[in-house]
Enzyme design. Structure first.
Site, PDB file in Angstrom:
ATOM      1  N   LYS A   1     -28.744  -7.031   9.906  1.00 10.62           N
ATOM      2  CA  LYS A   1     -29.485  -5.830   9.684  1.00 10.62           C
ATOM      3  C   LYS A   1     -28.863  -4.531  10.308  1.00 10.62           C
ATOM      4  O   LYS A   1     -27.956  -4.625  11.091  1.00 10.62           O
ATOM      5  CB  LYS A   1     -30.880  -5.996  10.684  1.00 10.62           C
ATOM      6  CG  LYS A   1     -31.980  -7.101  10.290  1.00 10.62           C
ATOM      7  CD  LYS A   1     -33.198  -6.794   9.446  1.00 10.62           C
ATOM      8  CE  LYS A   1     -33.700  -7.951   8.869  1.00 10.62           C
ATOM      9  NZ  LYS A   1     -34.898  -8.664   9.374  1.00 10.62           N
ATOM     10  N   ARG A  12     -33.504 -16.669  11.709  1.00  8.92           N
ATOM     11  CA  ARG A  12     -33.269 -16.412  10.039  1.00  8.92           C
ATOM     12  C   ARG A  12     -31.858 -15.840   9.877  1.00  8.92           C
ATOM     13  O   ARG A  12     -31.679 -14.711  10.233  1.00  8.92           O
ATOM     14  CB  ARG A  12     -34.393 -15.735   9.440  1.00  8.92           C
ATOM     15  CG  ARG A  12     -34.667 -15.595   8.087  1.00  8.92           C
ATOM     16  CD  ARG A  12     -35.840 -14.727   7.605  1.00  8.92           C
ATOM     17  NE  ARG A  12     -35.592 -14.582   6.208  1.00  8.92           N
ATOM     18  CZ  ARG A  12     -34.864 -13.694   5.315  1.00  8.92           C
ATOM     19  NH1 ARG A  12     -34.152 -13.040   6.158  1.00  8.92           N
ATOM     20  NH2 ARG A  12     -35.118 -13.667   4.345  1.00  8.92           N
TER      21      ARG A  12
HETATM   22  N1  HH2 Z   1     -36.039 -10.312   7.042  1.00 10.97           N
HETATM   23  C1  HH2 Z   1     -35.756 -10.034   5.757  1.00 10.97           C
HETATM   24  C2  HH2 Z   1     -36.747 -10.749   4.822  1.00 10.97           C
HETATM   25  N2  HH2 Z   1     -37.678 -11.531   5.372  1.00 10.97           N
HETATM   26  N3  HH2 Z   1     -38.835 -12.807   7.055  1.00 10.97           N
HETATM   27  C3  HH2 Z   1     -38.914 -12.833   8.396  1.00 10.97           C
HETATM   28  N4  HH2 Z   1     -39.730 -13.732   8.749  1.00 10.97           N
HETATM   29  N5  HH2 Z   1     -38.130 -12.018   9.206  1.00 10.97           N
HETATM   30  C4  HH2 Z   1     -37.464 -11.185   8.891  1.00 10.97           C
HETATM   31  O1  HH2 Z   1     -36.682 -10.536   9.765  1.00 10.97           O
HETATM   32  C5  HH2 Z   1     -36.939 -11.004   7.428  1.00 10.97           C
HETATM   33  C6  HH2 Z   1     -37.853 -11.784   6.544  1.00 10.97           C
HETATM   34  C7  HH2 Z   1     -34.974  -9.062   5.406  1.00 10.97           C
HETATM   35  O2  HH2 Z   1     -33.704  -9.443   5.134  1.00 10.97           O
HETATM   36  P1  HH2 Z   1     -32.953 -10.086   3.806  1.00 10.97           P
HETATM   37  O3  HH2 Z   1     -33.629 -11.291   3.311  1.00 10.97           O
HETATM   38  O4  HH2 Z   1     -31.630 -10.661   4.195  1.00 10.97           O
HETATM   39  O5  HH2 Z   1     -32.981  -8.933   2.828  1.00 10.97           O
HETATM   40  P2  HH2 Z   1     -33.929  -8.570   1.646  1.00 10.97           P
HETATM   41  O6  HH2 Z   1     -35.149  -8.201   2.235  1.00 10.97           O
HETATM   42  O7  HH2 Z   1     -33.422  -7.054   1.052  1.00 10.97           O
HETATM   43  O8  HH2 Z   1     -34.056  -9.548   0.645  1.00 10.97           O
END
Ligand code: HH2
Length: 263
Positions: free
Chosen positions: A203, A239
């Site tokens: 992040k 995660r």
């Molecule tokens: N962060 C992201 C997506 N899903 N789910 C939970 N429970 N907690 C989180 O902090 C969280 C999440 C964002 O990260 P990422 O999947 O890497 O990116 P993107 O949303 O751009 O696909």
């Protein structure tokens, strides 16, 4: 540990890497081999500024990957009841809903009927606009109240309390300072009484702390350090993209907490 597999062209750190279903399945199997308990499959980016994805497009992205991993432990990162229903039918164990059951009124029933687990996450606003001007009087208190309320709503909808984990939603409608305050106050979120999941991996807040005010992605080293700090404050679910590094670091942190390594 949830290993992240984003089947998206636009996720903030791994966008485009796993759009080929065969590549996504191979990534998922690698993350499991590295020690992930679940592969968290997502077909819609929730990064700041992201546009929503249609049901058809989300299904087109995630179904082949869920089919390819139907023998493996997976969670589905979705806000849509139809995506969740099909994923649960293909063996998913947990629905990771960043709206905490506020997005799709049918989702709670789908999860309850399947006897599945759910992660309820705090978010202020919605991804397209959430980072424009997040405001709180008391960020920890407001997130605790929100998660308590959503937990009660999940239980009222027929999801057993033992099937719910809670997530403060790092970066979801929060400034870097608010994210740090939340992590500092994580013990208050843990005191709600359900396992707490944190998603700190890559992040931008991590890079902002390190002095880059425009960064969009944090490093894996910073992610691992932040996960260990969250573990020390009571988080038990993580995660992450770089699963191997997280598993090693958290295993050592857990051994220290127990008062000595097992050997
Ligand atoms: N962060 C992201 C997506 N899903 N789910 C939970 N429970 N907690 C989180 O902090 C969280 C999440 C964002 O990260 P990422 O999947 O890497 O990116 P993107 O949303 O751009 O696909």
């Amino acid at each position: 540990m949830l290993g992240v597999v984003n089947v998206t062209p636009d996720s903030f750190s791994d966008g485009g890497e796993n759009v080929d279903p065969a590549v996504a399945v191979a990534t998922g199997r690698r993350l499991l081999a590295e020690g992930a308990a679940l592969v968290d499959i997502g077909g819609e980016s929730t990064r700041p500024g992201a546009d929503a994805v249609s049901l058809d497009e989300e299904l087109r992205r995630v179904l082949p990957v869920l089919e390819g991993l139907s023998d493996a432990p997976v969670s589905i990162d979705t806000t849509k009841s139809e995506v969740a229903r099909l994923a649960l039918g293909l063996g998913a164990a947990l629905v990771n809903d960043v709206t905490a059951l506020r997005g799709d009124p049918a989702l709670a029933g789908v999860i309850a009927d399947a006897g599945a687990y759910v992660c309820l996450m705090h978010m202020q606003g919605e991804p397209r606009t959430m980072q424009l001007e997040p405001r709180y009087d008391d960020v920890v208190g407001e997130v605790v109240s929100f998660l308590e309320e959503r937990l009660a709503i999940a239980v009222a909808a027929g999801i057993p309390e033992e099937h719910v984990c809670l997530d403060p939603g790092i970066g979801f409608g929060k400034t870097p300072g608010q994210n740090l305050e939340l992590l500092g106050g994580l013990a208050r979120i843990c005191s709600i009484g359900r396992p707490v999941l944190v998603g700190l991996s890559r992040k931008s807040t991590l890079a902002r702390v390190l002095g880059d005010p425009t960064a969009r992605v944090g490093s894996d080293a910073a992610s691992v350090g932040a996960a260990v700090a969250a573990f020390d404050r009571g988080a038990t679910l993580f995660r992450a993209h770089d699963v191997a590094a997280h598993v090693d670091a958290l295993a050592v942190a857990a051994a220290i907490e127990r008062g000595g390594a097992s050997s």
